[in-house]
Write a protein that holds these residues in place. Structure first.
Motif, PDB file in Angstrom:
ATOM      1  N   THR A   4       0.574  -1.504  -0.248  1.00 41.84           N
ATOM      2  CA  THR A   4       0.115  -0.138   0.027  1.00 41.84           C
ATOM      3  C   THR A   4       1.059   1.584  -0.165  1.00 41.84           C
ATOM      4  O   THR A   4       0.935   2.667  -0.448  1.00 41.84           O
ATOM      5  CB  THR A   4      -1.197  -0.192   1.132  1.00 41.84           C
ATOM      6  N   ARG A   5       2.213   1.787   0.774  1.00 44.63           N
ATOM      7  CA  ARG A   5       2.920   2.186   1.295  1.00 44.63           C
ATOM      8  C   ARG A   5       3.189   2.917  -0.354  1.00 44.63           C
ATOM      9  O   ARG A   5       4.041   3.435  -0.576  1.00 44.63           O
ATOM     10  CB  ARG A   5       4.076   2.265   2.388  1.00 44.63           C
ATOM     11  N   ALA A   6       3.593   1.782  -1.284  1.00 44.55           N
ATOM     12  CA  ALA A   6       4.569   1.441  -2.146  1.00 44.55           C
ATOM     13  C   ALA A   6       3.676   1.797  -3.711  1.00 44.55           C
ATOM     14  O   ALA A   6       3.539   2.712  -4.608  1.00 44.55           O
ATOM     15  CB  ALA A   6       5.219   0.203  -2.963  1.00 44.55           C
ATOM     16  N   ALA A   7       2.119   1.251  -3.614  1.00 48.30           N
ATOM     17  CA  ALA A   7       1.149   2.315  -4.104  1.00 48.30           C
ATOM     18  C   ALA A   7       1.458   3.444  -3.886  1.00 48.30           C
ATOM     19  O   ALA A   7       1.022   4.007  -5.454  1.00 48.30           O
ATOM     20  CB  ALA A   7       0.464   1.235  -4.034  1.00 48.30           C
ATOM     21  N   LEU A   8       0.779   3.629  -3.069  1.00 47.11           N
ATOM     22  CA  LEU A   8       1.182   4.998  -2.794  1.00 47.11           C
ATOM     23  C   LEU A   8       2.597   6.095  -3.208  1.00 47.11           C
ATOM     24  O   LEU A   8       1.446   7.457  -4.186  1.00 47.11           O
ATOM     25  CB  LEU A   8       0.871   5.279  -1.238  1.00 47.11           C
ATOM     26  N   ALA A   9       3.254   5.838  -3.836  1.00 49.64           N
ATOM     27  CA  ALA A   9       4.718   6.423  -3.742  1.00 49.64           C
ATOM     28  C   ALA A   9       5.282   6.023  -5.102  1.00 49.64           C
ATOM     29  O   ALA A   9       5.133   6.983  -5.869  1.00 49.64           O
ATOM     30  CB  ALA A   9       5.806   5.613  -3.113  1.00 49.64           C
ATOM     31  N   LEU A  10       4.425   5.000  -5.762  1.00 47.69           N
ATOM     32  CA  LEU A  10       4.191   5.219  -6.991  1.00 47.69           C
ATOM     33  C   LEU A  10       2.998   5.790  -7.656  1.00 47.69           C
ATOM     34  O   LEU A  10       3.146   7.167  -8.797  1.00 47.69           O
ATOM     35  CB  LEU A  10       3.862   3.798  -7.931  1.00 47.69           C
ATOM     36  N   ALA A  11       1.777   6.031  -7.290  1.00 47.64           N
ATOM     37  CA  ALA A  11       0.918   7.389  -7.902  1.00 47.64           C
ATOM     38  C   ALA A  11       1.858   8.774  -7.811  1.00 47.64           C
ATOM     39  O   ALA A  11       0.736   9.103  -8.279  1.00 47.64           O
ATOM     40  CB  ALA A  11      -0.783   6.771  -6.723  1.00 47.64           C
TER      41      ALA A  11
END
Length: 165
Positions: A110-117
């Motif tokens: 979830t944290r990685a997805a947020l960073a990518l988004a």
């Protein structure tokens, strides 16, 4: 007091009533836009090809030690803390990303997805992470080579290619 009110007051499932069908449809449609299923990702990865032919890039957001312990074949290794520096080098902004971490008890994906988004990538989180990839019996790679475990009957159908959902 109506039967429905009486039932709801004694039933923890219905103590908060279900959403209206239109609201539920919007919520579940949005959920599918944000999440990918392990089995669906595995089916596309098993078909072969690269990110362009698959239509997405798989990103493992865990540590190098975790990556060496086991990762999805063809995944790109981008530890969450290094995403801002490494994503432009390893990812194409025009190709959606499916990111995973250890499993449902971890919010690293979830944290990685947020960073990518935040960096402008289209991204989905793979539900279940590496834990469910392994538990469902899909092949993975380790520092020592390929590996695979028998499917866990609690997470995958025994003797069938998919769960039918």
């Amino acid at each position: 007091m109506t039967q429905q009110q009486l039932t709801a007051s004694r039933n923890p499932v219905l103590s908060v009533p279900p959403a209206a069908p239109a609201d539920a449809a919007a919520y579940f449609a949005a959920s599918l836009a944000f999440h990918a299923d392990v089995s669906d990702v595995a089916a596309v990865v098993a078909a072969g090809g690269d990110a362009r032919t698959r239509g997405f890039t798989v990103v493992d957001s865990r540590s190098t030690q975790s990556w060496d312990q086991g990762h999805i074949p063809g995944a790109v290794h981008l530890p969450t803390a290094q995403i801002p520096q490494l994503a432009p080098e390893f990812l194409d902004r025009d190709t959606p990303v499916v990111v995973y971490c250890w499993g449902p008890g971890c919010n690293g994906a979830t944290r990685a997805a947020l960073a990518l988004a935040t960096l402008g990538y289209q991204v989905k989180e793979m539900l279940g992470g590496m834990e469910y990839w392994i538990r469902e019996g899909f092949p993975y790679e380790t520092a020592d080579g390929p590996a695979r475990r028998e499917p866990d009957a609690l997470t995958a159908p025994v003797g069938a290619d998919d769960c039918g959902c």
